[in-house]
Every structure is written in structure tokens, then in C-alpha cells.
Motif scaffolding. Structure first.
Motif, PDB file in Angstrom:
ATOM      1  N   PHE A  66     127.979 114.878  16.522  1.00  0.00           N
ATOM      2  CA  PHE A  66     126.979 115.458  17.415  1.00  0.00           C
ATOM      3  C   PHE A  66     127.253 116.948  17.580  1.00  0.00           C
ATOM      4  CE2 PHE A  66     125.887 111.468  20.172  1.00  0.00           C
ATOM      5  CZ  PHE A  66     125.651 110.750  19.010  1.00  0.00           C
ATOM      6  N   THR A  67     126.178 117.715  17.775  1.00  0.00           N
ATOM      7  CA  THR A  67     126.302 119.147  18.013  1.00  0.00           C
ATOM      8  C   THR A  67     125.424 119.536  19.192  1.00  0.00           C
ATOM      9  OG1 THR A  67     126.656 119.563  15.653  1.00  0.00           O
ATOM     10  CG2 THR A  67     126.067 121.446  17.044  1.00  0.00           C
ATOM     11  N   ILE A  68     126.052 120.084  20.217  1.00  0.00           N
ATOM     12  CA  ILE A  68     125.307 120.568  21.372  1.00  0.00           C
ATOM     13  C   ILE A  68     125.036 122.053  21.180  1.00  0.00           C
ATOM     14  CG2 ILE A  68     127.402 121.050  22.707  1.00  0.00           C
ATOM     15  CD1 ILE A  68     125.852 120.190  25.231  1.00  0.00           C
ATOM     16  N   ASN A  75     115.270 128.501  27.690  1.00  0.00           N
ATOM     17  CA  ASN A  75     115.721 127.584  28.746  1.00  0.00           C
ATOM     18  C   ASN A  75     115.791 126.146  28.253  1.00  0.00           C
ATOM     19  OD1 ASN A  75     115.785 129.793  30.417  1.00  0.00           O
ATOM     20  ND2 ASN A  75     114.128 129.130  31.752  1.00  0.00           N
ATOM     21  N   THR A  76     116.327 125.977  27.067  1.00  0.00           N
ATOM     22  CA  THR A  76     116.341 124.657  26.444  1.00  0.00           C
ATOM     23  C   THR A  76     117.724 124.312  25.906  1.00  0.00           C
ATOM     24  OG1 THR A  76     114.007 124.904  25.836  1.00  0.00           O
ATOM     25  CG2 THR A  76     115.248 123.165  24.732  1.00  0.00           C
ATOM     26  N   LEU A  77     118.109 123.094  26.161  1.00  0.00           N
ATOM     27  CA  LEU A  77     119.377 122.519  25.700  1.00  0.00           C
ATOM     28  C   LEU A  77     119.046 121.522  24.593  1.00  0.00           C
ATOM     29  CD1 LEU A  77     122.483 121.957  26.325  1.00  0.00           C
ATOM     30  CD2 LEU A  77     121.627 120.088  27.761  1.00  0.00           C
ATOM     31  N   TYR A  78     119.935 121.420  23.601  1.00  0.00           N
ATOM     32  CA  TYR A  78     119.714 120.514  22.474  1.00  0.00           C
ATOM     33  C   TYR A  78     120.941 119.637  22.231  1.00  0.00           C
ATOM     34  CZ  TYR A  78     116.073 123.952  21.459  1.00  0.00           C
ATOM     35  OH  TYR A  78     114.992 124.800  21.547  1.00  0.00           O
ATOM     36  N   LEU A  79     120.700 118.509  21.599  1.00  0.00           N
ATOM     37  CA  LEU A  79     121.785 117.666  21.100  1.00  0.00           C
ATOM     38  C   LEU A  79     121.371 117.136  19.739  1.00  0.00           C
ATOM     39  CD1 LEU A  79     124.588 116.477  21.788  1.00  0.00           C
ATOM     40  CD2 LEU A  79     123.391 114.384  22.488  1.00  0.00           C
ATOM     41  N   GLN A  80     121.982 117.674  18.698  1.00  0.00           N
ATOM     42  CA  GLN A  80     121.755 117.197  17.339  1.00  0.00           C
ATOM     43  C   GLN A  80     122.712 116.043  17.077  1.00  0.00           C
ATOM     44  OE1 GLN A  80     119.467 118.151  14.920  1.00  0.00           O
ATOM     45  NE2 GLN A  80     120.272 116.418  13.755  1.00  0.00           N
TER      46      GLN A  80
END
Length: 125
Positions: A66-68, A75-80
Motif C-alpha cells: 500500500f502507498t499513502i 485537499n485530498t488523501l489517497y491510498l494506493q
């Protein structure tokens, strides 16, 4: 602070998904942001966090898969999430703290005051 997670779905083992979390209500870049998950019948558990400057920390169970990341301008957070496993099946939550400091390293639910509604990720075997 309002958080809205999206991007969950059904994927086969070995596949990938990208979760997003839109944030509003305060200066996004000033605070750590985190991802947690709750699998069926289990407690909510830490997945990863990222500081405003991009420093990251992961749970051992997702390290290397996983990559945060975050886009402070959006204003956006992601989780690949790559190489997904059936045990990754859970409702995933984005979270934000009310403080810039934590005595427990921002790795526990009690470190966070604001939570999104969650998005379901189902990984089939």
C-alpha cells in the motif's frame, strides 16, 4: 472537518484499488492524515498515516503493498492498494486528528477525532 472517502469496490486477489478521501473544513496541509480499516468481526486497525510534508508510516501488514499519499492543493488523501489479499477485505476509513501531537504515534483510533464514513473494499480469492 468533513471527510469523504471513495474508491472502494470488489477486486480479485492480486489486483489493485485506489481510495480517495476529500477533506474540507480546515487547512489540510497542517495535519497528519490517516487510513484505518475494520474487517468483519474485528476491531478498527491502523493502516497508514502521512504528514503534511509527506512523511509516511505503515502497518506491517500493508508495508510494501500500500502507498499513502496526499495532494495538499486538492485537499485530498489517497491510498494506493496493490497486491491485494482476501485478508485486506474491510471497510476503509480516512481520519484526521484534532492535534498536531500524539503520545501514541497516531497509530490508534483514539488519536483521531474526525472520520469519514468509510468505503468497502472486498477482495475475492
Amino acid at each position: 472537518v468533513q471527510l469523504q472517502a471513495s474508491g472502494g469496490g470488489l477486486v480479485q486477489a492480486g489486483g489493485s484499488l485506489r481510495l480517495s478521501c476529500a477533506a474540507s473544513g480546515r487547512t489540510f496541509s497542517d495535519y497528519i492524515m490517516g487510513w484505518f480499516r475494520r474487517a468483519p468481526g474485528k476491531e478498527r486497525e491502523f493502516v497508514a498515516w502521512i504528514t503534511g510534508g509527506g512523511t509516511t508510516h505503515y502497518a506491517d501488514s500493508v508495508m510494501g503493498r500500500f502507498t499513502i499519499s496526499r495532494d495538499n492543493a486538492k485537499n485530498t488523501l489517497y491510498l494506493q492498494m496493490d497486491s491485494l489479499k482476501p485478508e485486506d477485505t474491510a471497510v476503509y476509513y480516512c481520519a484526521a486528528p484534532n492535534s498536531r501531537y500524539s503520545t501514541t504515534g497516531f497509530a490508534y483510533p483514539h488519536d483521531y477525532e474526525f472520520w469519514g464514513r468509510g468505503t468497502l473494499v472486498t477482495v475475492s480469492s
